[in-house]
Design an enzyme around this catalytic site. Structure first.
Site, mmCIF file in Angstrom:
data_model
loop_
_atom_site.group_PDB
_atom_site.id
_atom_site.type_symbol
_atom_site.label_atom_id
_atom_site.label_comp_id
_atom_site.label_asym_id
_atom_site.label_seq_id
_atom_site.Cartn_x
_atom_site.Cartn_y
_atom_site.Cartn_z
ATOM 1 N N HIS A 64 49.279 37.057 40.090
ATOM 2 C CA HIS A 64 48.157 37.259 39.174
ATOM 3 C C HIS A 64 48.077 36.076 38.190
ATOM 4 C CE1 HIS A 64 45.996 39.296 35.769
ATOM 5 N NE2 HIS A 64 45.287 39.752 36.783
ATOM 6 N N SER A 95 49.646 49.261 51.539
ATOM 7 C CA SER A 95 48.584 48.820 50.643
ATOM 8 C C SER A 95 47.281 49.588 50.867
ATOM 9 C CB SER A 95 48.356 47.310 50.876
ATOM 10 O OG SER A 95 47.109 46.911 50.392
#
Lengths: 513, 513
Positions: free
Chosen positions: A235, A438
């Site tokens: 990120h 996921s």
């Protein structure tokens, strides 16, 4: 060096000295046009009190006591202190239909009036914006934000400014706090990640970035000359933190899945053997939802000769940190492994109107960070100091209302629906990937900006993704896929090869299909 | 260095592989006792579906399509996916009066149940806590937090997760945002502090600390080897920021008023002439409400040979940054002077349930800080990245609902009442000080912990303070002073000399009275 303490006389003043005699001089900050008109108005009526006498916020007894206390003649006081304009009715002109239309249609949000805005006008603007948001909400697919929540029961708390200043475990002298709720939430997460009460420390943050900042900073305070390692799929906050905290940062390659490249990590560690390692691991990555393998990283550290006292691992578990414990065979995120901190975002899987998060670390690390702050009668080891008292209550409610089984059901729903979306895209000949644990479906980036905006898609280079959260229904996904297929005919020529981005087995290009 | 990209095969999985066959294995994170009981329960009924079939969150059509998509027999799916337990009625045992009493009286907030908590029980806990807060609210005197607000009109926004990720001026691809409201609020502050649109940049922060961090960091990026100067009366966040950002920090002495000691500042600057200066100024200080004089600091910089390109001034205007423009003769906080940034807290003077703030700086500085972030289709020059969309709406509403005249009235009320309190304390023979443009009344620290806690007083060494905000009525002050006088008889022997703390002219000790 001369000590000038006490040399300067301090004048305590009477309030009357402080206020301008006409209201206009205080209107700094008004738009130039408005200000000018106000000045004209005041010039024309310099000795008149322009304010109505009804609707005062101070009742007469208070005004009387204040007046008495300062020996100001009652009339002067009213002249100088035009307490309130609350009940001023807007003129007909103000209320004209044209104005209302302008307010609503052009979203006239600008704050340019010197007097307050009528409540019904504000209500119109609010209603208009809430309607727009409702329409948009049914198309939010691209961000890991659970929109399915109902916190109406907590509305009464909005009547207070709640502030959990300082350390949640010691409390503070500001009594309007929700520290007890916060500690419950922290205990829940400590339990989830297997660290005993008394062994851990943590707090409710303003979001993932603050959690990452706190975790990495904790690592830096333990290993001041440590180098930060993180994969290129991390990120953006991780790189920002490195810069803010003045840490050397080594960006490690990623695998096609988005996972950290262990071979490259090993080489990077070997190249910097003389410095301790602070490692950020993604649980999972923002774009592809890939999970860095803690065990493999620990093995790599051992192989490269980094003993426990020479590394610190921070886990950025923004979305998956809450989900993985509910998935069979998923990698275990636990403090039984030699990790230093974990953070999650509260508004992602759990859902919260306001960005927030949780960071948990080992209590031993915190003494280096904390400072006693007499002013709040607490100690401070947080980043933000004054902290929201509402977000811990939201999180507490989210957990308590659902229970573990409720959360489990939601994880299952998201995982199932993500695989449904992948299947539908594959069936339409569109390259698409979902990593093993996921709920993020990665696919060919749509080349239509309006389409991307309509569905709030997050894009990066050749790919885009949908994060299948609790509010995402099968109908939404069907509608999205159908529109995608239809729009794609316009820009589509040959399917771009995405094997470098999402792997050959997920690529629908001519060579790989 | 070997590139291992693509070497690792990625398995996309069917959802059925991911889920445990019995719910209990997912209950990691449950308390040990609860977990044990759940295991026992599941062992006894290993092949039964324990979940009721009513109240499903997924309607049948969706379940059917998911089931169909994965070729899972419908029955199996229901067994494995116990979608919901929402409508489970709590047993009589659960509802027993004893349990309810425990919930309410002992504030049973702990999140220990595997199944969700009944709504009525949650409601009881909420009601109990709201009542406690209401009682406390009428005694909050020690913190600069305006409790007089009513944002009920904004409650509908709580149905959305709003996120102003990235730069408020460029917007982002996350469509549920309030960037337009945010820009309006920023424009208002830019106007207040006299900087043109296009010349300034800023954002709504999570509070004063983030604003200080951003401002000082902006200074550091301009002057990477700059030394941070700040007075010893500065907020604790300033010292924390220095440490976080790895900046050398020189603590300058304060005058008795709390203001920075200009003589000591001059000496400190001269001692470090080779390094640029990043100066934090308090507008005003946390404890005494003293205002550092910008003009005098600028003059000191000139005298010590610091040209404009060798200093950066950040103004921490947490409370007074909004109030001073409404006070005649008050020092002017303006970008027409060579300052770099100003920050205020939104929950202080304006009032907001959630901590927030505003930081404004010169747009030219921001390019050094910002990074383009493709993921959110924005650029990021903020600290927190993902940012609240609600707080800008709260601030917008606070400004729009009151207008400048409403704010002016409130400033006047606070200033008058603060002087009323000082007078009452003086009349009772208690040392007390109010700085010139301040609503903070500093006085002898009460030696009764319960009294300090009851009134949420902030204390430091020999002194305490009351910050007279909008919700503080004359009745509250009378009640406080009367109780103070009464309680003081218990601990009072001789009045402590406070001339070093608040000046001889404010001291009520035998020598100075």
């Amino acid at each position: 060096m001369e000590n000038s303490k006490g040399k300067r006389a301090m004048a305590t003043t009477h309030a009357t000295e402080l206020f301008p005699t006409v209201a206009v001089t205080m209107c700094t900050g008004e738009t130039q046009a408005n200000l000018a008109s106000l000045i004209t108005h005041n010039k024309e009526t310099p000795n008149q009190c322009n304010f109505p006498q009804h609707g005062n916020i101070m009742d007469n007894s208070i005004k009387k006591s204040v007046t008495k206390s300062f020996n100001i003649p009652k009339e002067d006081c009213i002249m100088q202190l035009p307490w309130v304009v609350n009940n001023v009715k807007p003129s007909r002109e103000d209320e004209s239909q044209a104005d209302i239309q302008e307010n609503i249609q052009q979203m006239s949000l600008a704050i340019v009036k010197c007097t307050e805005e009528a409540k019904d006008k504000l209500a119109q603007v609010i209603t208009h914006n809430v309607e727009t948001l409702s329409q948009r909400k049914s198309h939010v697919l691209g961000y890991p934000v659970n929109q399915e929540f109902d916190y109406d029961a907590l509305a009464p708390f909005l009547h207070f400014h709640l502030n959990n200043a300082g350390d949640p475990f010691t409390g503070s002298s500001y009594t309007l706090n929700s520290s007890k709720f916060e500690v419950c939430v922290l205990d829940w997460f400590a339990n989830l990640w297997e660290i005993e009460k008394g062994e851990y420390w943590g707090y409710v943050t303003t979001g993932g970035t603050e959690g990452n900042l706190h975790g990495i900073l904790t690592g830096r305070e333990q290993l001041p000359d440590g180098i930060l390692y993180t994969s290129q799929d991390s990120h953006y906050s991780i790189f920002k933190v490195a810069r803010m905290c003045r840490m050397k940062c080594v960006t490690v390659d990623s695998l096609v899945s988005g996972e950290i490249d262990y071979v490259n990590l090993k080489a990077s560690l070997l190249a910097n053997k003389d410095k301790p390692a602070i490692i950020n691991l993604n649980i999972g990555t923002t774009m592809k939802g890939a999970i860095d393998d803690i065990d493999r990283v620990l093995q790599t550290l051992e192989e490269t000769g980094f003993s426990c006292d020479r590394f610190y691992i921070h886990c950025d578990g923004a979305l998956f940190g809450v989900m993985l414990p509910f998935l069979k065979q998923a990698p275990k995120i636990t403090f039984k492994k030699p990790i230093g901190s974990i953070t999650i975002s509260g508004h992602k899987f759990l859902g919260c109107p306001i960005p927030c998060g949780v960071v948990i670390t080992r209590v031993g690390y915190i003494n280096t960070l904390s400072r006693n702050v007499e002013y709040i009668a607490s100690r401070d080891a947080t980043i933000t100091g004054s902290r929201s008292g509402h977000t811990p209550i939201f999180l507490w409610y989210a957990l308590k209302e659902r229970g573990l089984r409720g959360l489990q059901n939601e994880v299952q729903k998201c995982m199932m629906s993500a695989r449904y979306l992948q299947r539908r895209l594959h069936d339409a000949g569109i390259s698409a990937m979902v990593n093993k644990f996921s709920n993020i479906v990665v696919f060919e980036k749509p080349l239509d900006e309006d389409f991307v905006h309509k569905w709030s898609l997050a894009c990066k280079e050749n790919i885009a993704h949908v994060v299948v959260m609790q509010h995402v229904t099968i109908e939404m996904l069907d509608s999205f896929v159908n529109e995608f297929i239809q729009k794609r005919r316009i820009w589509f020529k040959n399917p771009l090869c995405l094997s470098e981005d999402i792997g050959a087995e997920n690529c629908a290009c001519i060579a790989h299909n």
